[in-house]
Scaffold this active site. Sequence first.
Site, short mmCIF file in Angstrom:
data_model
loop_
_atom_site.label_atom_id
_atom_site.label_comp_id
_atom_site.label_asym_id
_atom_site.label_seq_id
_atom_site.Cartn_x
_atom_site.Cartn_y
_atom_site.Cartn_z
N GLY A 1 -20.03 -29.93 -15.50
CA GLY A 1 -21.32 -30.70 -15.40
C GLY A 1 -22.30 -30.47 -14.20
O GLY A 1 -22.16 -29.34 -13.82
N ASN A 2 -23.03 -31.43 -13.86
CA ASN A 2 -24.03 -31.05 -12.89
C ASN A 2 -24.30 -32.33 -12.16
O ASN A 2 -23.49 -33.35 -12.42
CB ASN A 2 -25.37 -30.55 -13.50
CG ASN A 2 -25.84 -31.72 -14.46
OD1 ASN A 2 -26.44 -32.58 -14.18
ND2 ASN A 2 -25.86 -31.19 -15.51
N ARG A 3 -24.96 -32.37 -11.09
CA ARG A 3 -24.95 -33.34 -10.11
C ARG A 3 -26.12 -34.62 -10.38
O ARG A 3 -26.59 -35.24 -9.57
CB ARG A 3 -25.20 -32.64 -8.77
CG ARG A 3 -23.96 -32.14 -8.26
CD ARG A 3 -23.94 -31.36 -6.94
NE ARG A 3 -25.08 -32.09 -5.73
CZ ARG A 3 -25.37 -31.74 -4.72
NH1 ARG A 3 -24.92 -30.66 -4.39
NH2 ARG A 3 -26.02 -32.48 -4.02
#
Length: 400
Positions: free
Chosen positions: A208-210
């Site tokens: 995932g990412n932030r």
Amino acid sequence: MDKPKVVLGVSGGIAAYKACELLRRFTESGHDVRVVPTASALHFVGAATWSALSGNPVATEVWDDVHEVPHVRIGQQADLVVVAPATADLLAKAAHGLAGDLLTNTLLTARCPVVFAPAMHTEMWEHPATQENVATLRRRGAVVVEPAVGRLTGVDTGKGRLPDPAEIFEVCRRVLARGSAAPDLEGRHVVVSAGGTREPLDPVRFLGNRSSGKQGYALARTAAARGARVTLVAANTGLPDPAGVDVVRVGTAVQLREAVLKAAADADAVVMAAAVADFRPAAYAAGKIKKKDGQEPAPIVLVRNPDVLAEISADRARPGQVIVGFAAETDDVLANGRAKLARKGCDLLVVNEVGERKTFGAEESEAVVLGADGSETPVPYGPKEDLADTVWDLVVRRLG
Ligand code: CTP
């Protein structure tokens, strides 16, 4: 500075009790609120409540305090009129210019922005009479917030719920901030993607990412306040649904692509604020990947995800559709941004410099919006909604 003057119209629906929460939000944030309920609204919430919470007198008819000519003054002096809940009956009266009580008189005399937050049963909302009244009010410049979907009075569920008061308040705050500016996205359908995709490895893990989704939600909220019909494709965000916005939830890049392509088919503009994973694991393990004693973990093989922004830019669903991308850069921000704009083929690219306080999870950001026509619009450090409004200003100019 004088407190902004808000008229809160309340018509006779069970959601009237939620207007108390809306009223508190206005008063606690420094607005002078005059509540104008209809006589039916008082069956649900009494005048004493409105008067105590607003600190102002409350009347439903034009016959109280006649020497002050309230049927004209209240509307004339208002900076914003918001009707929440707006019943089918109230919308019909407003659309036809009837003036049988204080609220409908106020709607006729107000020259400030007007927001309606309808709430009713699904059948009443969908009835052609109501839909035509809503279209009339929108055409005249009012912002009519789409009702939310969910539990209605009694056993029914469907479209017709009053949106969350906190979200109605956000719409009003944006409309007030824009002052007398017309709702310039009225009649337009815009699609916004927000959040970050998650690419599953096994049932418990993902890449995932932030991205928090806040910038995309700010875009959706500001577009709704400017009168647009908004589809928000939200990837893994934990944020409340903005009022009047159609939210489609997705998980992966492939799901996001499908949802964006579907919504973009009749859209005037698409803004890709989501952080879409460029790669996904080549294989998905149906069972949880376990560690094995004495063995190194197996490498994760990645494959490319579709580039949604490049795809919708190359193959526009409608002529004249305006497409906006986002880019987060750490070095050579403008040069990289220009190259990316050309590579993706979109009309506008919002370039953020990634750094502390900025971008991920923050309430504020700073950016430069690059145009395919060579334009460059710097947006100083400030709320994500200011950046959102600048994006819509540039989109509106391109829509012509
Ligand atoms: N985007 C997309 N589909 C992808 C990847 C990104 O639509 N598979 C969109 C994003 O929503 C955003 C823009 O493209 O609007 C960002 O471009 P991207 O190429 O992902 O930027 P970076 O990841 O920063 O690219 P690079 O790693 O090449 O710098």
